[in-house]
Design an enzyme around this catalytic site. Sequence first.
Site, PDB file in Angstrom:
ATOM      1  N   ASP A  99      52.391  35.312  54.460  1.00  0.00           N
ATOM      2  CA  ASP A  99      52.188  34.016  53.806  1.00  0.00           C
ATOM      3  C   ASP A  99      53.263  33.676  52.783  1.00  0.00           C
ATOM      4  O   ASP A  99      53.043  32.875  51.886  1.00  0.00           O
ATOM      5  CB  ASP A  99      50.815  34.016  53.115  1.00  0.00           C
ATOM      6  CG  ASP A  99      50.668  35.150  52.094  1.00  0.00           C
ATOM      7  OD1 ASP A  99      51.685  35.805  51.783  1.00  0.00           O
ATOM      8  OD2 ASP A  99      49.545  35.375  51.607  1.00  0.00           O
ATOM      9  N   GLU A 121      49.412  39.017  60.981  1.00  0.00           N
ATOM     10  CA  GLU A 121      48.445  38.830  59.891  1.00  0.00           C
ATOM     11  C   GLU A 121      48.043  37.353  59.790  1.00  0.00           C
ATOM     12  O   GLU A 121      48.120  36.709  58.747  1.00  0.00           O
ATOM     13  CB  GLU A 121      48.977  39.326  58.547  1.00  0.00           C
ATOM     14  CG  GLU A 121      47.871  39.618  57.526  1.00  0.00           C
ATOM     15  CD  GLU A 121      48.416  39.942  56.148  1.00  0.00           C
ATOM     16  OE1 GLU A 121      49.016  39.064  55.505  1.00  0.00           O
ATOM     17  OE2 GLU A 121      48.257  41.085  55.704  1.00  0.00           O
ATOM     18  N   GLU A 135      50.694  30.563  48.721  1.00  0.00           N
ATOM     19  CA  GLU A 135      50.562  31.331  49.969  1.00  0.00           C
ATOM     20  C   GLU A 135      49.546  30.747  50.938  1.00  0.00           C
ATOM     21  O   GLU A 135      49.724  30.838  52.159  1.00  0.00           O
ATOM     22  CB  GLU A 135      50.206  32.787  49.647  1.00  0.00           C
ATOM     23  CG  GLU A 135      51.351  33.583  49.031  1.00  0.00           C
ATOM     24  CD  GLU A 135      51.484  33.391  47.524  1.00  0.00           C
ATOM     25  OE1 GLU A 135      50.652  32.656  46.938  1.00  0.00           O
ATOM     26  OE2 GLU A 135      52.414  33.955  46.926  1.00  0.00           O
ATOM     27  N   HIS A 208      51.460  40.160  40.046  1.00  0.00           N
ATOM     28  CA  HIS A 208      52.631  39.297  40.268  1.00  0.00           C
ATOM     29  C   HIS A 208      52.293  37.878  40.707  1.00  0.00           C
ATOM     30  O   HIS A 208      53.178  37.069  40.945  1.00  0.00           O
ATOM     31  CB  HIS A 208      53.550  39.915  41.322  1.00  0.00           C
ATOM     32  CG  HIS A 208      52.960  39.908  42.703  1.00  0.00           C
ATOM     33  ND1 HIS A 208      52.989  38.812  43.524  1.00  0.00           N
ATOM     34  CD2 HIS A 208      52.298  40.857  43.396  1.00  0.00           C
ATOM     35  CE1 HIS A 208      52.386  39.097  44.664  1.00  0.00           C
ATOM     36  NE2 HIS A 208      51.950  40.328  44.609  1.00  0.00           N
ATOM     37  N   ARG A 210      51.690  34.045  41.276  1.00  0.00           N
ATOM     38  CA  ARG A 210      52.146  32.841  40.569  1.00  0.00           C
ATOM     39  C   ARG A 210      51.001  32.105  39.871  1.00  0.00           C
ATOM     40  O   ARG A 210      51.180  31.557  38.780  1.00  0.00           O
ATOM     41  CB  ARG A 210      52.804  31.872  41.567  1.00  0.00           C
ATOM     42  CG  ARG A 210      54.295  32.087  41.715  1.00  0.00           C
ATOM     43  CD  ARG A 210      54.888  31.049  42.672  1.00  0.00           C
ATOM     44  NE  ARG A 210      56.339  30.971  42.546  1.00  0.00           N
ATOM     45  CZ  ARG A 210      57.191  31.878  43.004  1.00  0.00           C
ATOM     46  NH1 ARG A 210      56.737  32.961  43.591  1.00  0.00           N
ATOM     47  NH2 ARG A 210      58.492  31.707  42.868  1.00  0.00           N
ATOM     48  N   HIS A 241      56.517  44.293  38.412  1.00  0.00           N
ATOM     49  CA  HIS A 241      57.272  43.388  39.298  1.00  0.00           C
ATOM     50  C   HIS A 241      58.442  42.797  38.501  1.00  0.00           C
ATOM     51  O   HIS A 241      58.256  42.408  37.346  1.00  0.00           O
ATOM     52  CB  HIS A 241      56.316  42.291  39.777  1.00  0.00           C
ATOM     53  CG  HIS A 241      56.857  41.436  40.879  1.00  0.00           C
ATOM     54  ND1 HIS A 241      57.926  40.588  40.706  1.00  0.00           N
ATOM     55  CD2 HIS A 241      56.492  41.296  42.180  1.00  0.00           C
ATOM     56  CE1 HIS A 241      58.177  39.948  41.841  1.00  0.00           C
ATOM     57  NE2 HIS A 241      57.312  40.371  42.757  1.00  0.00           N
TER      58      HIS A 241
HETATM   59  C1  UD1 Z   1      56.775  36.726  46.608  1.00  0.00           C
HETATM   60  C2  UD1 Z   1      55.854  35.901  47.499  1.00  0.00           C
HETATM   61  C3  UD1 Z   1      54.410  36.371  47.354  1.00  0.00           C
HETATM   62  C4  UD1 Z   1      54.316  37.867  47.593  1.00  0.00           C
HETATM   63  C5  UD1 Z   1      55.284  38.583  46.679  1.00  0.00           C
HETATM   64  C6  UD1 Z   1      55.277  40.062  46.956  1.00  0.00           C
HETATM   65  C7  UD1 Z   1      56.364  33.532  47.853  1.00  0.00           C
HETATM   66  C8  UD1 Z   1      56.237  32.155  47.330  1.00  0.00           C
HETATM   67  N1  UD1 Z   1      55.888  34.497  47.066  1.00  0.00           N
HETATM   68  O1  UD1 Z   1      56.418  36.458  45.257  1.00  0.00           O
HETATM   69  O2  UD1 Z   1      53.611  35.705  48.311  1.00  0.00           O
HETATM   70  O3  UD1 Z   1      52.993  38.268  47.320  1.00  0.00           O
HETATM   71  O4  UD1 Z   1      56.614  38.102  46.900  1.00  0.00           O
HETATM   72  O5  UD1 Z   1      55.845  40.783  45.903  1.00  0.00           O
HETATM   73  O6  UD1 Z   1      56.871  33.739  48.934  1.00  0.00           O
HETATM   74  N2  UD1 Z   1      62.853  39.695  41.956  1.00  0.00           N
HETATM   75  C9  UD1 Z   1      63.835  40.647  41.736  1.00  0.00           C
HETATM   76  N3  UD1 Z   1      64.026  41.629  42.681  1.00  0.00           N
HETATM   77  C10 UD1 Z   1      63.289  41.718  43.803  1.00  0.00           C
HETATM   78  C11 UD1 Z   1      62.269  40.775  44.000  1.00  0.00           C
HETATM   79  C12 UD1 Z   1      62.069  39.774  43.079  1.00  0.00           C
HETATM   80  O7  UD1 Z   1      64.542  40.608  40.739  1.00  0.00           O
HETATM   81  O8  UD1 Z   1      63.521  42.619  44.622  1.00  0.00           O
HETATM   82  C13 UD1 Z   1      62.655  38.624  40.964  1.00  0.00           C
HETATM   83  C14 UD1 Z   1      63.758  37.544  41.061  1.00  0.00           C
HETATM   84  O9  UD1 Z   1      64.020  37.045  39.790  1.00  0.00           O
HETATM   85  C15 UD1 Z   1      63.083  36.481  41.933  1.00  0.00           C
HETATM   86  C16 UD1 Z   1      61.670  36.557  41.396  1.00  0.00           C
HETATM   87  O10 UD1 Z   1      61.425  37.947  41.202  1.00  0.00           O
HETATM   88  O11 UD1 Z   1      63.664  35.207  41.814  1.00  0.00           O
HETATM   89  C17 UD1 Z   1      60.619  35.927  42.244  1.00  0.00           C
HETATM   90  O12 UD1 Z   1      60.700  36.331  43.601  1.00  0.00           O
HETATM   91  P1  UD1 Z   1      59.908  35.459  44.720  1.00  0.00           P
HETATM   92  O13 UD1 Z   1      60.069  36.111  46.045  1.00  0.00           O
HETATM   93  O14 UD1 Z   1      60.300  34.012  44.641  1.00  0.00           O
HETATM   94  O15 UD1 Z   1      58.423  35.487  44.241  1.00  0.00           O
HETATM   95  P2  UD1 Z   1      57.423  36.706  44.065  1.00  0.00           P
HETATM   96  O16 UD1 Z   1      56.635  36.421  42.837  1.00  0.00           O
HETATM   97  O17 UD1 Z   1      58.137  37.976  44.195  1.00  0.00           O
HETATM   98  N1  UDP Z   2      54.085  48.556  46.624  1.00  0.00           N
HETATM   99  C1  UDP Z   2      55.174  49.421  46.506  1.00  0.00           C
HETATM  100  N2  UDP Z   2      55.653  49.716  45.251  1.00  0.00           N
HETATM  101  C2  UDP Z   2      55.104  49.198  44.119  1.00  0.00           C
HETATM  102  C3  UDP Z   2      53.997  48.313  44.251  1.00  0.00           C
HETATM  103  C4  UDP Z   2      53.520  48.000  45.526  1.00  0.00           C
HETATM  104  O1  UDP Z   2      55.692  49.919  47.507  1.00  0.00           O
HETATM  105  O2  UDP Z   2      55.584  49.513  43.025  1.00  0.00           O
HETATM  106  C5  UDP Z   2      53.586  48.216  47.982  1.00  0.00           C
HETATM  107  C6  UDP Z   2      52.089  48.326  48.182  1.00  0.00           C
HETATM  108  O3  UDP Z   2      51.721  49.618  48.625  1.00  0.00           O
HETATM  109  C7  UDP Z   2      51.828  47.267  49.251  1.00  0.00           C
HETATM  110  C8  UDP Z   2      52.883  46.225  48.977  1.00  0.00           C
HETATM  111  O4  UDP Z   2      53.872  46.840  48.171  1.00  0.00           O
HETATM  112  O5  UDP Z   2      52.034  47.767  50.565  1.00  0.00           O
HETATM  113  C9  UDP Z   2      52.269  45.043  48.269  1.00  0.00           C
HETATM  114  O6  UDP Z   2      53.274  44.213  47.792  1.00  0.00           O
HETATM  115  P1  UDP Z   2      53.004  43.117  46.695  1.00  0.00           P
HETATM  116  O7  UDP Z   2      51.854  43.503  45.839  1.00  0.00           O
HETATM  117  O8  UDP Z   2      54.322  42.874  46.032  1.00  0.00           O
HETATM  118  O9  UDP Z   2      52.694  41.820  47.557  1.00  0.00           O
HETATM  119  P2  UDP Z   2      51.354  41.218  48.203  1.00  0.00           P
HETATM  120  O10 UDP Z   2      50.748  42.243  49.074  1.00  0.00           O
HETATM  121  O11 UDP Z   2      50.470  40.778  47.074  1.00  0.00           O
HETATM  122  O12 UDP Z   2      51.842  40.029  48.954  1.00  0.00           O
END
Ligand code: UD1
Ligand code: UDP
Length: 395
Positions: A99, A121, A135, A208, A210, A241
């Site tokens: 999502d 999924e 999402e 994490h 939003r 995160h």
């Molecule tokens: C995204 C997904 C969310 C998912 C989550 C898993 C969308 C809208 N959101 O949210 O559905 O649950 O990932 O974690 O698709 N960043 C880093 N390094 C990384 C990853 C992220 O620095 O490896 C920081 C960056 O500043 C980035 C910000 O996190 O711009 C947000 O990342 P983004 O993918 O837009 O949103 P998430 O909150 O991570």
């Molecule tokens: N996870 C990981 N390291 C971490 C936290 C989570 O590998 O420090 C794994 C966790 O086991 C799960 C996935 O990341 O499989 C979940 O990711 P996240 O919570 O970022 O996203 P969501 O599932 O909410 O979309």
Amino acid sequence: MREPATVLCVVGTRPEAVKMAPVILAARRHPGLRCRVLATAQHRQMLDQVLDEFGIVPDVDLDMMRPNQALADLTSRLLSSLDAVLRDEAPDVVLAQGDTTTVMAVAMACFYRRLAFGHVEAGLRTGDLGNPFPEEANRVIAGKLARWHFAPTQGARANLLREGVDPAQIFVTGNTVIDALLATAAKRDAPLPVDLAPGRRMVLVTAHRRENFGAPFAEVCRAIRTLALDYPGDAFLWPVHPNPNVRDVAHAALAGLPNVHLCEPLDYAPFVTAMKRAHLIISDSGGVQEEAPALAKPVLVLREETERPEAVEEGVVRLVGAHYETIVHQARHLLDSPAAYARMARGVSPYGDGLAAERIVATIARQVLPAPAAPDLHEAAARRDLRPTADTATC
Ligand code: UD1
Ligand code: UDP
């Protein structure tokens, strides 16, 4: 269709990598399929951490992540970049999971190029476009545009049927997260960034979402602070995160507490070890809600609603929202009452049996390969002792 058929598997964020890794590995094993991997890298470090764990090197990497990226900017960059890759790769099938913005953009890019898109999924719904945000909308859009829907549960299948999806296009497979979890949990435990003497309890925290940014997230941090002060003998491990809306607030609220350990996101293997070692998990993560019940760990979910109701209905996951009083009250109850704890720590796993990826790949092969070349699930079952479950009757 030509053989081998090309399956392009797309991954953007950490959870997509966890949940697509078993599919990629199963597709690579299939003699009739040629598997290509496209990383949008909506996440950078957190995506690479998981892909490394599973030994997957993307064939194409769009390197999309920007600091604190905005949804509209990310979506527009993804759409134009994905279109060029789809044109060049000309895959027979495109698969993406979940999502995220990546998945929504992939589904749209496939639609514009009239490519067959399979949604892994599929069918999870809260019915509320604001929860989870964005999402729920991403998943609805991906579902509307998918040719094949790989639903993890019967409940997800029922959601799709209610929306008018053709039952012949829905396949109940289980969730591939359980495939990844079981494979990783079977390995030797990885070292953790916190010293846990035998018998010391650990509460694992992740957050994490939003929709929790701002005041709700501040309440979550305040609740963790209260619990850490109330239970000084317990360790609180929080892999934070890297989103600045999470990281900066968590560090400001919790720095200096001796039993709170804020660390960088853990690689998947250490995170699975942390879940195994945890006494209690407090999280707003979708994936963690699915994994923890399989490891018999109670989860308090920092959300108002969940698109994963099965574990809540089983009584092994509890929704607590982002409310200070509720989080503290429910956590105290589980930390103080062995009977309440035992009722939630039952090892119920409503999301899969570890064979979801095999089912997805066998189904894709049956859909796209000429009949004799497509080994069916019963053959696969004989080869690898995989028995189709009653749930796969629609496959
Ligand atoms: C995204 C997904 C969310 C998912 C989550 C898993 C969308 C809208 N959101 O949210 O559905 O649950 O990932 O974690 O698709 N960043 C880093 N390094 C990384 C990853 C992220 O620095 O490896 C920081 C960056 O500043 C980035 C910000 O996190 O711009 C947000 O990342 P983004 O993918 O837009 O949103 P998430 O909150 O991570
Ligand atoms: N996870 C990981 N390291 C971490 C936290 C989570 O590998 O420090 C794994 C966790 O086991 C799960 C996935 O990341 O499989 C979940 O990711 P996240 O919570 O970022 O996203 P969501 O599932 O909410 O979309």
